[in-house]
Structures are given as structure tokens and as C-alpha cells.
Scaffold this active site. Structure first.
Site: not given
Ligand code: NAP
Length: 313
Positions: A137-138, A134
Site C-alpha cells: 500500500c505505502d 503494508c
């Protein structure tokens, strides 16, 4: 034990659309949000192709609107994950965490699909320590670093483009020369100065360090599938975009799936092989897999459930 007329398992566009229709039909409806509330759109950035948002909308924001709309008409939403079901008896039985049990006259399965893994050497060790599925997300953690994206579909292009906001360079590693990605997405990636491509290539191994329990990915071993040549490349992060597996495991004792695990629905309907159990969204659609097509199938499932309930319960 709580009883509902309609239990919806899953909280992506399919689940919430089913919930909107079901609760607007005045059916007592519960929706289980599962392990990833909001589904795959909750880990997406800009959504440009959902009708009604000419300027685009952020995935998490769109899902919050879906949730509010379902709740407005009375859907009860729970941050619980259904772990087990029994579709051999009516009403159907569903178990969430800590054996919390529910019964329902009808069930709509909208559990979507999850990111696939490569299962390369070192993957488990560096998962979450350099490997991610992701970018949204990261990606933030990879400012000015060297990252890779694995895959040749739209997700790979989207993830790579997103990562250019942070990383110093983004390399797309794809196992062949042809792409599944749409032409427009591929072109955007190809024209981006920070993105380059490593084709006909697969990651064989993740390498890194581990000091005082802290793991850090430092490089990857990549093999050219045509020449067999291998090279070790410096890598700070690797993002997977290699597709998804339908989340249908718990239903398999009762529900027919195809060889890839996608639930088989009858004709244009959402009917599964168990009367009273319906399926919609990515858990039964390996072809279109769009938020809007998932939402459309959620509507179909709720209408099917409503009609089935009026005739059978
Ligand atoms: P996808 O289209 O199925 O692409 C998956 C890619 O991963 C393929 O290139 C595949 O290679 C590769 N792959 C699969 N397993 C692999 C393995 N074990 N090792 C190496 N490579 C592997 O999946 P997706 O990109 O997630 O897209 C899914 C759907 O969502 C598509 O319909 C797509 O159009 C849509 N989508 C749309 C947008 C957008 O419009 N903004 C964004 C994301 C996704 P092969 O090609 O060789 O099989």
C-alpha cells in the site's frame, strides 16, 4: 430484517471459498466483506504459491476472481462489517453498521487476522506518517528513502524485497538471530544488495517532526537486546511484519478461543462450540495461515454448514 440460510463473515480466501461451496449447494448465502475486502491477499503483491497460477498472480486480482466466482453462483456480497452477533438464539442475529440487523440459520466465521503493533513510544503519533503495516500500500511513497522492516518471518522478507523497488536502502530489524522465514525467502533477502539486517534489536521509540499538524518520521531509537546498547538511526519509513492477531473479539461472548484468540474448532471439522456456527481460515488457524489452506478450510466449513442445516433446520 433480512434472513439467510448461511451468513459468511469475512472476505478472504476462506470466506469466498465457503461462499462458492455454499451457493453452489443452493443455499441462500450472504457474505459480509468487512473492513478489508478481499482480506490479507488484497494488500499483497505477487502470490506465487496458489495452485493453478504457474506464473503467479497479484493478490488483489486473485481475490477479485474469488469474488466473481462466488457471485456467479448467487452469493450476495455486502461491503458491510459485522459489529455484533448474538449466537444464543436461533436463528442467529448479526448486526452491521448503523444497527442493520440480519438473521441466519448458520454462520461461517472467516474473519482472518490483523497486523500486530509494536506499541513502542511514538508509534501512535507516527502511524500513517512513516509507520505502516503494508508495503504494497505505502511502499510507493518511499522512493529513494531509507526504510526499515520489523520482523523475521516470511512477511518481513517479502515486504523488504518489495520495498527495494522504491527505497534507497532497506534494513530488516529482528529481535533475535534466528528466523522464522522460509530458507528461500531469507536467502533472497540476504542476497539482495539493498537489504541489510539489524539483529537482536528492537525499536524503542519513533522520533520525528510536527509542523502545522503535518507529522514526519525522521529517526528511530533502537536497542540491542543482548548488549543493551541504544542508537538513534535516521528513518523515513518503518514497515511492520510482526504477525497477526485473529479478528475474533466480537465472537468471544459465545465462541471458544485459545489463549491467543484463535477460534477452537473440533478435530478436522470447522465446528465451533456453538452448533450451527463454523469457523475457517486464519481466525482459527495459527499454524499454516496460507491462502490455499484458508481456502481449503472454507470448503470444509461450507460442507459442514450444509450438512448441519439439512439435519437441524
Ligand atoms: P510470523 O511467521 O509469525 O513472523 C512474525 C515475526 O515477527 C517473527 O519473526 C517474530 O519474531 C516477529 N515479532 C512478533 N512480535 C514481535 C514484536 N512484538 N516485536 C518484534 N518482533 C516481533 O508471521 P509472518 O511473517 O506474517 O508469516 C505468517 C505466515 O504467512 C507464515 O506461515 C508465513 O510462512 C506465511 N507467509 C508466506 C509468504 C510467502 O510464502 N510468500 C509471505 C508472507 C507470509 P520471533 O521469530 O522472535 O517470534
Amino acid at each position: 430484517m433480512e434472513h439467510y440460510q448461511v451468513a459468511i463473515i469475512g472476505s478472504g480466501p476462506a470466506g469466498f471459498t465457503a461462499a462458492i461451496y455454499s451457493s453452489r449447494a443452493l443455499l441462500n448465502t450472504i457474505l459480509f466483506e468487512g473492513m478489508q475486502p478481499g482480506g490479507q491477499l488484497s494488500i499483497t503483491t505477487e502470490v506465487e504459491n496458489f495452485p493453478g497460477f504457474p506464473e503467479g498472480i497479484q493478490g488483489p486480482e486473485l481475490m477479485e476472481l474469488f469474488r466473481k466466482q462466488a457471485q456467479r453462483f448467487g452469493t450476495e456480497t455486502r461491503f458491510e462489517t459485522i459489529r455484533k452477533v448474538d449466537f444464543s438464539v436461533r436463528p442467529f442475529h448479526l448486526w452491521a453498521e448503523e444497527d442493520k440487523e440480519y438473521t441466519a440459520d448458520s454462520v461461517i466465521i472467516a474473519t482472518g487476522a490483523s497486523a500486530r503493533r509494536l506499541h513502542a513510544k511514538g508509534e501512535d503519533k507516527f502511524w500513517g506518517f512513516g509507520i505502516s503495516a503494508c508495503a504494497t500500500c505505502d511502499g510507493f511513497f518511499y522512493k529513494n528513502q531509507k526504510v526499515y522492516v520489523v520482523g523475521g518471518g516470511d512477511s518481513a522478507m517479502e515486504e523488504a524485497l518489495y520495498l527495494t523497488h522504491f527505497a534507497s536502502s532497506v534494513t530488516i530489524i529482528h529481535r533475535r538471530k534466528e528466523f522464522r522465514a522460509s530458507k528461500i525467502m531469507l536467502k533472497r533477502a540476504q542476497e539482495h544488495p539493498k537489504i541489510d539486517f539489524l539483529l537482536d534489536s528492537v525499536i524503542e521509540e519513533f522520533l520525528g517532526t510536527e509542523k502545522m499538524g503535518i507529522r514526519k518520521l525522521t529517526s528511530i531509537r533502537v536497542r540491542n537486546v543482548v548488549t543493551g546498547e541504544e542508537q538513534i538511526l535516521p528513518a523515513d519509513g518503518v514497515f511492520y511484519a510482526i504477525g497477526h492477531t485473529p479478528n475474533t473479539e466480537i465472537f468471544k461472548p459465545f465462541i471458544e478461543t485459545d489463549s491467543n484468540g484463535y477460534i477452537i474448532t473440533k478435530g478436522k471439522s470447522s465446528y465451533t462450540n456453538v452448533p450451527g456456527v463454523f469457523a475457517c481460515g486464519d481466525c482459527q488457524d495459527s499454524t499454516y495461515r496460507q491462502a490455499v489452506s484458508a481456502a481449503g478450510s472454507g470448503c470444509i466449513a461450507a460442507i459442514d454448514a450444509e450438512r448441519w442445516l439439512s439435519e437441524n433446520v
